[in-house]
Design a protein around this motif. Structure first.
Motif, PDB file in Angstrom:
ATOM      1  N   ASN A 161       0.823  -1.212   0.000  1.00 34.83           N
ATOM      2  CA  ASN A 161       0.000   0.000   0.000  1.00 34.83           C
ATOM      3  C   ASN A 161       0.857   1.262   0.000  1.00 34.83           C
ATOM      4  OD1 ASN A 161      -2.792  -0.616  -0.181  1.00 34.83           O
ATOM      5  ND2 ASN A 161      -2.776  -1.402   1.912  1.00 34.83           N
ATOM      6  N   ASN A 162       1.973   1.244   0.732  1.00 33.41           N
ATOM      7  CA  ASN A 162       2.868   2.390   0.726  1.00 33.41           C
ATOM      8  C   ASN A 162       3.439   2.647  -0.669  1.00 33.41           C
ATOM      9  OD1 ASN A 162       2.484   2.871   3.431  1.00 33.41           O
ATOM     10  ND2 ASN A 162       4.459   2.108   4.098  1.00 33.41           N
ATOM     11  N   ILE A 163       3.779   1.559  -1.364  1.00 31.02           N
ATOM     12  CA  ILE A 163       4.308   1.704  -2.729  1.00 31.02           C
ATOM     13  C   ILE A 163       3.213   2.220  -3.664  1.00 31.02           C
ATOM     14  CG2 ILE A 163       5.323   0.481  -4.685  1.00 31.02           C
ATOM     15  CD1 ILE A 163       6.512  -1.503  -2.621  1.00 31.02           C
ATOM     16  N   PHE A 164       2.004   1.660  -3.546  1.00 28.95           N
ATOM     17  CA  PHE A 164       0.893   2.137  -4.370  1.00 28.95           C
ATOM     18  C   PHE A 164       0.616   3.626  -4.127  1.00 28.95           C
ATOM     19  CE2 PHE A 164      -0.760  -2.428  -4.483  1.00 28.95           C
ATOM     20  CZ  PHE A 164      -0.361  -2.614  -5.802  1.00 28.95           C
ATOM     21  N   ASP A 165       0.667   4.044  -2.861  1.00 28.71           N
ATOM     22  CA  ASP A 165       0.439   5.463  -2.537  1.00 28.71           C
ATOM     23  C   ASP A 165       1.459   6.349  -3.237  1.00 28.71           C
ATOM     24  OD1 ASP A 165      -1.741   4.888  -0.961  1.00 28.71           O
ATOM     25  OD2 ASP A 165      -0.644   4.944   0.933  1.00 28.71           O
ATOM     26  N   ASN A 166       2.720   5.919  -3.231  1.00 24.61           N
ATOM     27  CA  ASN A 166       3.767   6.685  -3.913  1.00 24.61           C
ATOM     28  C   ASN A 166       3.501   6.761  -5.414  1.00 24.61           C
ATOM     29  OD1 ASN A 166       5.132   7.140  -1.535  1.00 24.61           O
ATOM     30  ND2 ASN A 166       6.650   5.553  -1.860  1.00 24.61           N
ATOM     31  N   SER A 167       3.048   5.661  -5.995  1.00 25.89           N
ATOM     32  CA  SER A 167       2.761   5.638  -7.432  1.00 25.89           C
ATOM     33  C   SER A 167       1.620   6.593  -7.775  1.00 25.89           C
ATOM     34  CB  SER A 167       2.409   4.215  -7.880  1.00 25.89           C
ATOM     35  OG  SER A 167       3.524   3.361  -7.787  1.00 25.89           O
ATOM     36  N   ILE A 168       0.570   6.561  -6.960  1.00 24.64           N
ATOM     37  CA  ILE A 168      -0.573   7.446  -7.201  1.00 24.64           C
ATOM     38  C   ILE A 168      -0.138   8.909  -7.129  1.00 24.64           C
ATOM     39  CG2 ILE A 168      -2.801   8.215  -6.277  1.00 24.64           C
ATOM     40  CD1 ILE A 168      -3.208   5.314  -5.301  1.00 24.64           C
TER      41      ILE A 168
END
Length: 264
Positions: A161-168
């Protein structure tokens, strides 16, 4: 930067005279990083606790003050509301930041269970699609029949989720986030096969200088960021005996690769 220590030991001949020196080199990099991580976690825990209580008191008093003068219909209440709303918002932001610090400081050793990483990603993607803006598309390329791996589901979900947040955050206009999985087989008997997770985005990318610091717990390239997101990810993957790499190119996007050992 590596923590390298050199030791110079004199070599004596039979007559007791020094005939040369033996140079011994010790690499304490991993030990140094471990000590720094422990020190940072202790500091984060203490700071978060020290800040959390007065923040809660300030927030409560501001909300009570707002209720009181609204109840009494104080003149210029709208003006006062604006100032107090700003105070409440700032306090809430600081309170959220302390929660992030505490999350980092409280990451325990993983409770490992046999899991199918594809099922975890499928569950996460359902929640992710619900919060993705319409301009961002999520694509999945999950290899079927992957072997199970030992992992802590909750911790891996936090990391992803932390990686997805960065991508968004990195995608300013329309873009794509692609998550893929596949098996990487090792031919050497000393190494385990690994399940690989790749998260690729078409965002603005990360500079080479920032890539070098991306896992530092006090670094963030996002204004207002805590700097702990990728530090938490790194700690979780390390605790799972895994590996994580980040590649990026400005203007093109970022690739985050995670490798987790297969059960043997």
């Amino acid at each position: 930067m590596k923590d390298i220590v050199f030791y110079f030991s004199p070599i004596s001949n039979r007559g007791g005279k020094t005939s040369g020196f033996l140079i011994e080199l010790y690499d304490y990099t991993e030990l140094g990083e471990s000590r720094r991580a422990i020190a940072w976690a202790s500091m984060a825990r203490k700071m978060a606790h020290d800040i959390k209580t007065p923040l809660s008191t300030v927030l409560l008093n501001a909300q009570r003050l707002q209720m009181e003068y609204n109840k009494d219909r104080v003149e210029k209440a709208d003006v006062y509301n604006k100032y107090i709303d700003d105070i409440i918002e700032d306090v809430r932001n600081l309170r959220d930041l302390t929660k992030v610090f505490l999350k980092f400081a409280r990451i325990d050793r993983p409770n490992l269970q046999r899991e199918d990483i594809n099922l975890i990603i499928e569950d996460l993607s359902i929640k992710l699609v619900q919060r993705l803006p319409d301009r961002i598309e999520l694509r999945k390329e999950l290899e079927a029949g992957l072997p199970e791996i030992n992992l802590d589901r909750n911790q891996i979900e936090v990391a992803l989720n932390n990686i997805f947040d960065n991508s968004i955050t990195s995608i300013e206009g329309s873009g794509v986030i692609t998550v893929s999985t596949y098996l990487e087989q090792n031919l050497h008997y000393s190494e385990k096969d690994r399940v690989v997770i790749e998260i690729i985005d078409t965002g603005k990318g990360i500079s080479e200088e920032n890539i070098k610091r991306i896992f530092e717990p006090d670094f963030s390239s996002t204004p207002g960021g805590s700097g702990l997101g990728m530090a938490i990810v790194k700690k979780i993957i390390d605790d799972h005996n895994g590996k994580i790499r980040v590649k990026s190119e400005l203007g093109k996007g970022t690739i985050v690769t995670i490798e987790l050992p297969v059960i043997q």
